[in-house]
Motif scaffolding. Structure first.
Motif, PDB file in Angstrom:
ATOM      1  N   PRO A  78       0.806  -1.230   0.000  1.00 55.56           N
ATOM      2  CA  PRO A  78       0.000   0.000   0.000  1.00 55.56           C
ATOM      3  C   PRO A  78       0.838   1.280   0.000  1.00 55.56           C
ATOM      4  O   PRO A  78       0.308   2.365  -0.266  1.00 55.56           O
ATOM      5  N   ILE A  80       3.486   1.890  -1.953  1.00 54.08           N
ATOM      6  CA  ILE A  80       4.150   2.170  -3.223  1.00 54.08           C
ATOM      7  C   ILE A  80       3.777   3.551  -3.777  1.00 54.08           C
ATOM      8  O   ILE A  80       4.655   4.322  -4.186  1.00 54.08           O
ATOM      9  N   PRO A  81       2.480   3.921  -3.796  1.00 53.02           N
ATOM     10  CA  PRO A  81       2.155   5.269  -4.292  1.00 53.02           C
ATOM     11  C   PRO A  81       2.833   6.376  -3.482  1.00 53.02           C
ATOM     12  O   PRO A  81       3.305   7.373  -4.048  1.00 53.02           O
ATOM     13  N   GLU A 106      -1.097  -6.195  -8.522  1.00 54.03           N
ATOM     14  CA  GLU A 106      -1.334  -5.041  -7.667  1.00 54.03           C
ATOM     15  C   GLU A 106      -0.092  -4.161  -7.553  1.00 54.03           C
ATOM     16  O   GLU A 106      -0.186  -2.934  -7.569  1.00 54.03           O
ATOM     17  N   ARG A 109       0.142  -2.281 -10.741  1.00 55.63           N
ATOM     18  CA  ARG A 109      -0.957  -1.308 -10.833  1.00 55.63           C
ATOM     19  C   ARG A 109      -0.676  -0.065 -10.001  1.00 55.63           C
ATOM     20  O   ARG A 109      -0.997   1.054 -10.419  1.00 55.63           O
ATOM     21  N   THR A 110      -0.057  -0.271  -8.847  1.00 51.07           N
ATOM     22  CA  THR A 110       0.190   0.870  -7.965  1.00 51.07           C
ATOM     23  C   THR A 110       1.480   1.607  -8.279  1.00 51.07           C
ATOM     24  O   THR A 110       1.785   2.614  -7.630  1.00 51.07           O
ATOM     25  N   GLY A 111       2.261   1.102  -9.241  1.00 51.69           N
ATOM     26  CA  GLY A 111       3.410   1.880  -9.695  1.00 51.69           C
ATOM     27  C   GLY A 111       4.763   1.199  -9.704  1.00 51.69           C
ATOM     28  O   GLY A 111       5.751   1.808 -10.115  1.00 51.69           O
ATOM     29  N   GLN A 157      -6.470  -5.082 -16.410  1.00 52.76           N
ATOM     30  CA  GLN A 157      -5.061  -4.791 -16.635  1.00 52.76           C
ATOM     31  C   GLN A 157      -4.582  -5.425 -17.937  1.00 52.76           C
ATOM     32  O   GLN A 157      -4.969  -6.522 -18.300  1.00 52.76           O
TER      33      GLN A 157
END
Length: 241
Positions: A78, A80-81, A106, A109-111, A157
Motif C-alpha cells: 500500500p 508504493i504510491p 497489484e 498497478r500501484t506503480g 489490466q
C-alpha cells in the motif's frame, strides 16, 4: 522536483543509486554484495521497515528501490504510491517470496516497475535492476505468463512485458505425464515459438548447456522433440496460443 541522485561512474556515465529495503539482514547483505560487483550501481541506503524505507527514499531519491513486500510484519504494497510521490523518479523493483500473480498485478498497478522472486539467480537480479533503471518493466516470465492468461480483474489490466525467469513450481499436463517444472515450461514455450537454444539461453540468463538439459528433460517427460510436437504440447498446457 529534484531528480534522483547520481554521481559519475568509473565509465563516465551516471551511477544508478539504489536503496535496499528488506527486513532480513542476510538478504540485504547478499544484494549489497551482488550490486557492488557492478560499477553501474551505488548503494546509498538500506532499510528494514516500511517507515524507514519512506524516509530513505525521501532523503536519497534513488534511481532504484529494491523493495520487499513484507517488512517487520507490515505490507509495503500500500505504500508504493507514497514512495513514488516522495520521489517520482524512483523506479521500484519488488523482490519478494510472493508468487501469487495477484500481488504482481497489484504491485504493477500501484506503480512498481518490476517484480522478481527472491529465488531468482544473481544475474537475473542484476538484469532486472538494469532494466527498471533504464525505464523498462521487468516481470519474470512465469508470473508474466500467468498475468497474460488469467481473466483480468475489474481494472482490466493489460499483460505486462516479460523478461528474466525462475521458479520452482510445476506446470501440469495430461494425467499420464510427469508435470514440467516452470523453468521447463518456459523453455518449452520458447522452443514452441521457434527460438534456438542460444536465444533461449540469452533470454533466460542461463547457459546453452542448461537449456539443453531442460530440453532433454522435456523430451524424457513428454516423449516429444520435433517442433510440431513441442507446439502441440505447449498449446495443450496453455503456454502458447
Amino acid at each position: 522536483m529534484d531528480a534522483p541522485s547520481s554521481t559519475p561512474s568509473r565509465q563516465g556515465s551516471p551511477e544508478v543509486t539504489v536503496v535496499l529495503a528488506d527486513d532480513h539482514l542476510v538478504v540485504r547483505a547478499g544484494m549489497r554484495l551482488l550490486l557492488a560487483q557492478d560499477p553501474a550501481f551505488r548503494i546509498v541506503a538500506e532499510s528494514a521497515t516500511v517507515p524507514d524505507t519512506l524516509d530513505a527514499v525521501r532523503e536519497h531519491r534513488p534511481r532504484v528501490l529494491v523493495l520487499d513486500l513484507t517488512m517487520a510484519g507490515q505490507s509495503s504494497l500500500p505504500m508504493i504510491p507514497a514512495l513514488l510521490t516522495a520521489s517520482p523518479g524512483t523506479r521500484i523493483l519488488v523482490l519478494t517470496m510472493q508468487e501469487d500473480p495477484a500481488f504482481t498485478r497489484e504491485a504493477l498497478r500501484t506503480g512498481a516497475a518490476g517484480y522478481l522472486l527472491k529465488e531468482a539467480a544473481a544475474e537475473e537480479l542484476l538484469a532486472a535492476a538494469h532494466q527498471v533503471a533504464d525505464g523498462a518493466t521487468y516481470v519474470q516470465p512465469v508470473l508474466g505468463a500467468r498475468l497474460a492468461v488469467e481473466t483480468p480483474g475489474p481494472a482490466h489490466q493489460e499483460p505486462v512485458p516479460v523478461l528474466g525467469a525462475r521458479s520452482a513450481a510445476v506446470t501440469p499436463g495430461p494425467a499420464d505425464q510427469e508435470p514440467l517444472t516452470v523453468r521447463e515450461a518456459e523453455v518449452l514455450s520458447l522452443l514452441a515459438l521457434g527460438h534456438t537454444n542460444q536465444e533461449i539461453a540469452q533470454r533466460l540468463y542461463v547457459s546453452v548447456r542448461t537449456v539443453e538439459t531442460h530440453r532433454s528433460r522435456i523430451r524424457d517427460k513428454l516423449g516429444k522433440d520435433t517442433r510440431a510436437e513441442l507446439i502441440a504440447a505447449a498449446r495443450e498446457r496453455g503456454l502458447v496460443a
